[in-house]
Motif scaffolding. Structure first.
Motif, PDB file in Angstrom:
ATOM      1  N   GLU A  21      42.938  55.510  20.012  1.00  0.00           N
ATOM      2  CA  GLU A  21      42.359  54.272  19.481  1.00  0.00           C
ATOM      3  C   GLU A  21      42.101  54.402  17.983  1.00  0.00           C
ATOM      4  O   GLU A  21      42.368  53.478  17.205  1.00  0.00           O
ATOM      5  N   ASP A  22      41.555  55.544  17.606  1.00  0.00           N
ATOM      6  CA  ASP A  22      41.310  55.780  16.182  1.00  0.00           C
ATOM      7  C   ASP A  22      42.590  55.607  15.374  1.00  0.00           C
ATOM      8  O   ASP A  22      42.606  54.954  14.329  1.00  0.00           O
ATOM      9  N   HIS A  34      41.438  44.807   6.533  1.00  0.00           N
ATOM     10  CA  HIS A  34      40.515  44.313   7.574  1.00  0.00           C
ATOM     11  C   HIS A  34      39.818  43.051   7.110  1.00  0.00           C
ATOM     12  O   HIS A  34      38.592  42.956   7.068  1.00  0.00           O
ATOM     13  N   ALA A  35      40.628  42.053   6.806  1.00  0.00           N
ATOM     14  CA  ALA A  35      40.064  40.791   6.325  1.00  0.00           C
ATOM     15  C   ALA A  35      39.241  40.096   7.411  1.00  0.00           C
ATOM     16  O   ALA A  35      38.242  39.455   7.125  1.00  0.00           O
ATOM     17  N   ASN A  36      39.660  40.222   8.635  1.00  0.00           N
ATOM     18  CA  ASN A  36      38.981  39.523   9.724  1.00  0.00           C
ATOM     19  C   ASN A  36      38.750  40.489  10.888  1.00  0.00           C
ATOM     20  O   ASN A  36      39.651  40.758  11.688  1.00  0.00           O
ATOM     21  N   TRP A  37      37.539  40.989  10.984  1.00  0.00           N
ATOM     22  CA  TRP A  37      37.235  41.996  12.004  1.00  0.00           C
ATOM     23  C   TRP A  37      37.404  41.445  13.413  1.00  0.00           C
ATOM     24  O   TRP A  37      37.793  42.142  14.332  1.00  0.00           O
ATOM     25  N   ARG A  38      37.071  40.178  13.556  1.00  0.00           N
ATOM     26  CA  ARG A  38      37.097  39.628  14.907  1.00  0.00           C
ATOM     27  C   ARG A  38      38.521  39.544  15.439  1.00  0.00           C
ATOM     28  O   ARG A  38      38.778  39.801  16.619  1.00  0.00           O
ATOM     29  N   SER A  52      32.815  46.489  17.124  1.00  0.00           N
ATOM     30  CA  SER A  52      32.983  47.898  17.446  1.00  0.00           C
ATOM     31  C   SER A  52      34.009  48.537  16.511  1.00  0.00           C
ATOM     32  O   SER A  52      33.822  49.671  16.049  1.00  0.00           O
ATOM     33  N   CYS A  53      35.089  47.798  16.217  1.00  0.00           N
ATOM     34  CA  CYS A  53      36.114  48.297  15.297  1.00  0.00           C
ATOM     35  C   CYS A  53      35.525  48.506  13.905  1.00  0.00           C
ATOM     36  O   CYS A  53      35.767  49.523  13.260  1.00  0.00           O
ATOM     37  N   ARG A  54      34.780  47.520  13.486  1.00  0.00           N
ATOM     38  CA  ARG A  54      34.181  47.619  12.157  1.00  0.00           C
ATOM     39  C   ARG A  54      33.284  48.856  12.053  1.00  0.00           C
ATOM     40  O   ARG A  54      33.352  49.627  11.101  1.00  0.00           O
ATOM     41  N   LEU A  55      32.441  49.019  13.054  1.00  0.00           N
ATOM     42  CA  LEU A  55      31.510  50.138  13.056  1.00  0.00           C
ATOM     43  C   LEU A  55      32.247  51.479  13.041  1.00  0.00           C
ATOM     44  O   LEU A  55      31.877  52.406  12.321  1.00  0.00           O
ATOM     45  N   ASN A 102      24.339  54.697   8.765  1.00  0.00           N
ATOM     46  CA  ASN A 102      24.040  55.253  10.084  1.00  0.00           C
ATOM     47  C   ASN A 102      23.740  56.747   9.996  1.00  0.00           C
ATOM     48  O   ASN A 102      22.802  57.248  10.621  1.00  0.00           O
ATOM     49  N   GLU A 103      24.528  57.426   9.219  1.00  0.00           N
ATOM     50  CA  GLU A 103      24.359  58.870   9.058  1.00  0.00           C
ATOM     51  C   GLU A 103      23.006  59.188   8.416  1.00  0.00           C
ATOM     52  O   GLU A 103      22.282  60.089   8.840  1.00  0.00           O
ATOM     53  N   ILE A 104      22.679  58.417   7.396  1.00  0.00           N
ATOM     54  CA  ILE A 104      21.417  58.625   6.691  1.00  0.00           C
ATOM     55  C   ILE A 104      20.240  58.330   7.610  1.00  0.00           C
ATOM     56  O   ILE A 104      19.253  59.062   7.652  1.00  0.00           O
ATOM     57  N   LYS A 105      20.383  57.260   8.363  1.00  0.00           N
ATOM     58  CA  LYS A 105      19.347  56.900   9.335  1.00  0.00           C
ATOM     59  C   LYS A 105      19.144  58.036  10.332  1.00  0.00           C
ATOM     60  O   LYS A 105      18.016  58.419  10.644  1.00  0.00           O
TER      61      LYS A 105
END
Length: 291
Positions: A21-22, A34-38, A52-55, A102-105
Motif C-alpha cells: 500500500e505504501d 495529491h491535489a485531492n486527498w479524497r 488515512s492516505c493523507r495521514l 504527530n511525532e512531536i506529540k
DNA sequence: AAACGTCCCAACCGCCGGATT
DNA sequence: AAATCCGGCGGTTGGGACGTT
C-alpha cells in the motif's frame, strides 16, 4: 446545494499500512501529486479513505521526513516552543524541519512531559478545543489554510512579519505614540487602569510569574482571561490591583504626548518597558475583543 | 518460558474553519 | 444564505515491542 455526498466508509481498509500500500501511495503521489486527498485512493487503487492516505503520507512516507530518535537539542527546542505555544503541535513541527506534529506529540507525551515539573503541566493547558474559543488570542486559530500551507513550506518565514507576532511572549516591548489617550493612573495606591474603548482593566502582575523587572514580560492567556473575566463596564472597583513593589515605572512615565503614569519613585528603565508592554498587550487584546 | 505490566507510536476520531456549490 | 465538502488539527487509543517478575 453543497457537493456530492462524502465517502462511504463501507469496504475501506483500516489499521496498519502494508509495504505494498505504501508503495502504491508513493508511486501515485510522485506521479500525480495529491491535489485531492479524497479522490486519491480511488484513483490510486487503494482501499483506504483519503484521510488515512493523507495521514500516512504526511506522517510517514514524505521524502523529507527525518527518522530516528530526537536529539537533545530538538527536545530542548520542543520544550521551549511548547512553553510559548502550548499544545500546538503543528506550529511546533513547523519549526523543526523533518519532524511531524504527530511525532512531536508522541515524544512530548512519552518523554518530555515527564521532565517538567507538575505545575508546568497544569499551567500549560491541555484543554480540548471547543466552539467557544476566547476571542482569537491565538492568532494561528484564524489563519487560513493557505497560510498554514505557506508555513509548512517556509517555516522560517513565520517569524516576524505575520500574525505570529501576536503571540504574547514573542514580540519585544514597544511604545506606541497614542498611549496617552488610553493609559491613566487612578491614585497613589498603585492602582493602575488601562482604559481602552470602554474596557477598563487593572492588572495584577504578581499572579503571573513576573518576578523581576529584568524579565521579559511574558503575559499568557491566563493573564488576559483574567482581564477578560473582569467587569469591562468601566467600573474600577473590585479589579485586581497592580503591586508597585515589583514594578516601578519611571517616574514620571512620559511619552511625546505627556505624563501617562505618575508614580512616586524609581527610575528603572525596565519599568518603562513593562508599562509599554502592558499597554501594547492590552491594546492588542481589546482590539481582538472587538472583532 | 510464561505471565504480566509498561512504553511507544502509528493510526484513528471528532472537531473546526474555510471553501465550494 | 445554507448545506456540505475538505484539509488540517489535537486528543486518544490499540496493539506490538520491550522489560520485569
Amino acid at each position: 446545494m453543497g457537493r456530492a455526498p462524502c465517502c462511504e466508509k463501507m469496504g475501506l481498509k483500516r489499521g496498519p499500512w502494508t509495504p505494498e500500500e505504501d508503495q502504491i501511495l508513493i508511486n501515485y503521489i510522485n506521479t500525480y501529486g495529491h491535489a485531492n486527498w479524497r479522490a486519491l485512493p480511488k484513483l490510486a487503487g487503494l482501499l483506504r479513505c483519503g484521510k488515512s492516505c493523507r495521514l500516512r503520507w504526511i506522517n510517514y512516507l514524505r521524502p523529507d521526513i527525518k527518522r530516528g530518535n530526537f536529539t537533545r537539542e530538538e527536545e530542548d527546542t520542543i520544550i521551549s516552543l511548547h512553553e510559548m505555544l502550548g499544545n500546538r503541535w503543528s506550529a511546533i513541527a513547523a519549526r523543526l524541519s523533518g519532524r511531524t506534529d504527530n511525532e512531536i506529540k508522541n515524544v512530548w507525551h512519552t518523554h518530555l512531559k515527564k521532565r517538567l515539573p507538575q505545575n508546568y503541566q497544569q499551567s500549560h493547558h491541555t484543554k480540548k478545543r471547543s466552539k467557544k474559543q476566547p476571542p482569537k488570542l491565538d492568532a494561528d486559530a484564524s489563519k487560513s489554510n493557505q497560510d498554514a500551507k505557506l508555513e509548512q513550506q517556509d517555516p522560517v518565514n513565520i517569524h516576524g512579519s505575520n500574525s505570529e507576532d501576536m503571540m504574547m511572549p514573542l514580540s519585544p516591548p514597544h511604545c506606541s505614540s497614542d498611549m496617552s489617550s488610553s493609559l491613566t493612573t487612578s491614585d497613589n495606591n498603585s492602582n493602575v487602569n488601562i482604559i481602552n474603548n470602554n474596557h477598563d482593566m487593572s492588572l495584577n502582575v504578581n499572579d503571573y510569574d513576573i518576578d523581576t523587572p529584568e524579565n521579559n514580560l511574558a503575559l499568557d492567556e491566563d493573564f488576559w482571561s483574567e482581564v477578560l473575566s473582569s467587569d469591562n463596564s468601566g467600573v474600577t472597583s473590585g479589579f485586581p490591583t497592580l503591586d508597585y513593589d515589583q514594578f516601578q515605572p519611571m517616574s514620571p512615565l512620559v511619552t511625546e504626548e505627556g505624563v501617562l503614569i505618575d508614580c512616586s519613585s524609581s527610575t528603572c528603565d525596565d519599568g518603562m518597558d513593562f508599562w509599554c508592554n502592558v499597554y501594547s498587550r492590552a491594546e492588542e487584546f481589546t482590539q481582538l475583543l472587538e472583532l
